[in-house]
Design an enzyme around this catalytic site. Sequence first.
Site, PDB file in Angstrom:
ATOM      1  N   SER A   1     -10.808  10.654  -9.652  1.00 19.90           N
ATOM      2  CA  SER A   1     -11.587  10.951  -8.443  1.00 19.90           C
ATOM      3  C   SER A   1     -10.657  10.695  -7.263  1.00 19.90           C
ATOM      4  CB  SER A   1     -12.788  10.023  -8.311  1.00 19.90           C
ATOM      5  OG  SER A   1     -12.338   8.798  -7.782  1.00 19.90           O
ATOM      6  N   THR A   2     -11.140  11.011  -6.072  1.00 21.16           N
ATOM      7  CA  THR A   2     -10.353  10.672  -4.883  1.00 21.16           C
ATOM      8  C   THR A   2     -11.121   9.601  -4.105  1.00 21.16           C
ATOM      9  OG1 THR A   2      -9.538  12.933  -5.021  1.00 21.16           O
ATOM     10  CG2 THR A   2      -8.976  11.744  -3.024  1.00 21.16           C
ATOM     11  N   HIS A   3     -11.580   8.605  -4.832  1.00 20.97           N
ATOM     12  CA  HIS A   3     -12.356   7.513  -4.249  1.00 20.97           C
ATOM     13  C   HIS A   3     -11.473   6.272  -4.139  1.00 20.97           C
ATOM     14  CE1 HIS A   3     -16.297   9.486  -5.985  1.00 20.97           C
ATOM     15  NE2 HIS A   3     -15.558  10.319  -5.277  1.00 20.97           N
ATOM     16  N   ASN A   4     -10.319   6.413  -3.526  1.00 22.92           N
ATOM     17  CA  ASN A   4      -9.403   5.277  -3.352  1.00 22.92           C
ATOM     18  C   ASN A   4      -9.918   4.411  -2.209  1.00 22.92           C
ATOM     19  OD1 ASN A   4      -8.051   7.989  -3.865  1.00 22.92           O
ATOM     20  ND2 ASN A   4      -6.582   6.598  -4.765  1.00 22.92           N
TER      21      ASN A   4
ATOM     22  N   ASN B   1     -14.660  -1.324  -4.676  1.00 19.81           N
ATOM     23  CA  ASN B   1     -15.346  -0.039  -4.821  1.00 19.81           C
ATOM     24  C   ASN B   1     -16.689  -0.214  -5.507  1.00 19.81           C
ATOM     25  OD1 ASN B   1     -15.528   2.635  -4.276  1.00 19.81           O
ATOM     26  ND2 ASN B   1     -13.760   3.245  -5.499  1.00 19.81           N
TER      27      ASN B   1
END
Length: 590
Positions: free
Chosen positions: A515-518, A556
């Site tokens: 994902s691009t949930h950095n 997160n």
Amino acid sequence: MQKITNDDVDVVIVGLGWAGSIMAIELAQAGLKVRALERGPDRPPEDFAYPKPADQYAYAIRNKVFATPRDAALTVRYNTGETALPTRKWGAFAPGTGVGGSGLHWTGVLIRPTPTDLKLKTYADKAYKRGTLDPDMRVKDFPFTWDEIEPHFDKFDKICGLSGNTGNLNGQIQPGGDPFEGPRSNPYPLPALHDTYNSSLFAATAKSMGYHPFPNPSANVSSAWTNPYGSQLAPCNYCGYCSKYPCLNYSKASPQTAILDVVKRMPNFDYKANAMVIRVDLHADKQTARGVTYIDEQQREVFQPAKIVILSSFQFANVRLMLLSGIGKPYDPITETGTIGRNYAFLSNGAATLFFKDKHFNSFATAGATGEMFNDISPGNFDDGIRLGFLGGAKIHSSQSTGAPIGTALPPGTPSWGQGWKEGMVDWYDRSMKIGITTTCQSYRGHFLDLDPTYKDPWGQPLLRMTFDWRQNELKLQRYLREIVGKIAKEMKPDFMSESFLGLDSHWDITKYVSTHNVGGAIMGDSPRDSALNRYLQSWDVHNVFVPGGNAFPQNFQANPTATIGAITLFAAEAIKNHYLKSPGPLVQA
Ligand SMILES: Cc1cc2nc3c(=O)[nH]c(=O)nc-3n(C[C@H](O)[C@H](O)[C@H](O)COP(=O)(O)OP(=O)(O)OC[C@H]3O[C@@H](n4cnc5c(N)ncnc54)[C@H](O)[C@@H]3O)c2cc1C
Ligand code: SF4
């Protein structure tokens, strides 16, 4: 290199994705002269709107709108004992470049964290016996209350035309929504998207097992919508080309469709594409910034003076610019001093693919954010984590993204090319569905970002170095979730099933998309001792620099990040307008 100085502006914005666009319109509406600098090309809607085709090969395979390693390479290693090596090709995440940023090709699942997610440290301290969790875990609370941030979630929901079912309206649980969501001050602006066949089967099964499924909260709008800025979105036509694509139908909320058309018409706003910011320039006392330096399209070095600098260049680019500019002290994992780079976290996912000989899913008719999910397995909503010694949870969901011609799921053992693959496609196209997990990821003492001592970008500046791996806490969580998904899948009686989950000995793999949930790296907090930013995303060290983005999250949660990025950016914009402009200086006394 030729050096140029631009005219003065009140505000310079670095990066024109979601966070930059929100800041641009909010501060321009307050009458400030605002200029945005975006490293990638301009991406006006007419470049991709209908009748332009949604070309899977160009966008999802060749990554047409993603940043390339030239723009944004970083080096990676699992721990401080290793030498980090540079990424040559994007894998695990896919940050954007160009006007709109990743907000142009995001999927559009717009879900809020729960109140417990925002106060995770308080929850963990109360719920877990001392010594049960990894001693290196460094989770923290967000530095605001639910009641303070909720109006900003509400505003961002309206900016995006959030479509779905309300779960908790002012403390009253509503049928059909998420009973675990925090109280909302207003219902969802729009009704839910239509369910797809796979998600209705999943929801019925999950419900029969005692879970509480609800339609994915979606920024792919279900009906025509005019947002508070006056932008109009059209009803989604379920073309299915959402994730990794710009929407061709003005139906997915993005900086382009929700904000930029309006702000671009304001005389006190302008923007420059192909402008790569390389540093924030500080005054000699290092207490304030005087502007930023960028490389323009002709490769000239340009100084942009500004009274306020907004770093909104995506999570890891924000952290890197702070490090390159000497804003705050770099984090040292040995002494745990310094704040820039600490608390980096990612997330893990996993899925079971269920194959049915007798079902057709019409998987080509879908939207990025259609589907159903449940939130029963998130911190505070279940006790097994406490019993099994892990902190965290996941949303468990079934969405529909298997209809695109390249990459269709085929039964295990099917050849990946030639006659065998063709036969597999004929037999199995459209006969599978997925149940997925999107998990929490906690922050740890040894997971951080700093500047690489060896590798440099084309302008001679050090690359960002990422030190990260899975920890047992996250891997035990995956093992637990795999069992739950397995039980739901079994109830659905597929002919057979394949699975992709992490094992207890798995390492993080930079080559596989997650994902691009950095998140993390320049986190918000109550004290400059262990956070880079105060509750208004203002640097504790350089008070006219504000840094909106996922970088501000201390760890997160299982919810996708953009609703929170939107809310904290609006919270910060309000503080700039109402307080900072009247009295420039630290908004929170350390
Ligand atoms: C395929 C995909 C699907 C996603 N789906 C979802 C989802 O369903 N739900 C969700 O919540 N989130 C999702 N996300 C994540 C979401 O896109 C991000 O959380 C969000 O876009 C981050 O906003 P931002 O403004 O911080 O960064 P961005 O939107 O990435 O914008 C940053 C901008 O800064 C520019 N920039 C970087 N460095 C510089 C520099 N040095 N100088 C000038 N400009 C610079 C970049 O080019 C970029 O345009 C998804 C992401 C991807 C890639
Ligand atoms: S599915 Fe809907 S929101 Fe997504 S790209 Fe197609 S029309 Fe746009």
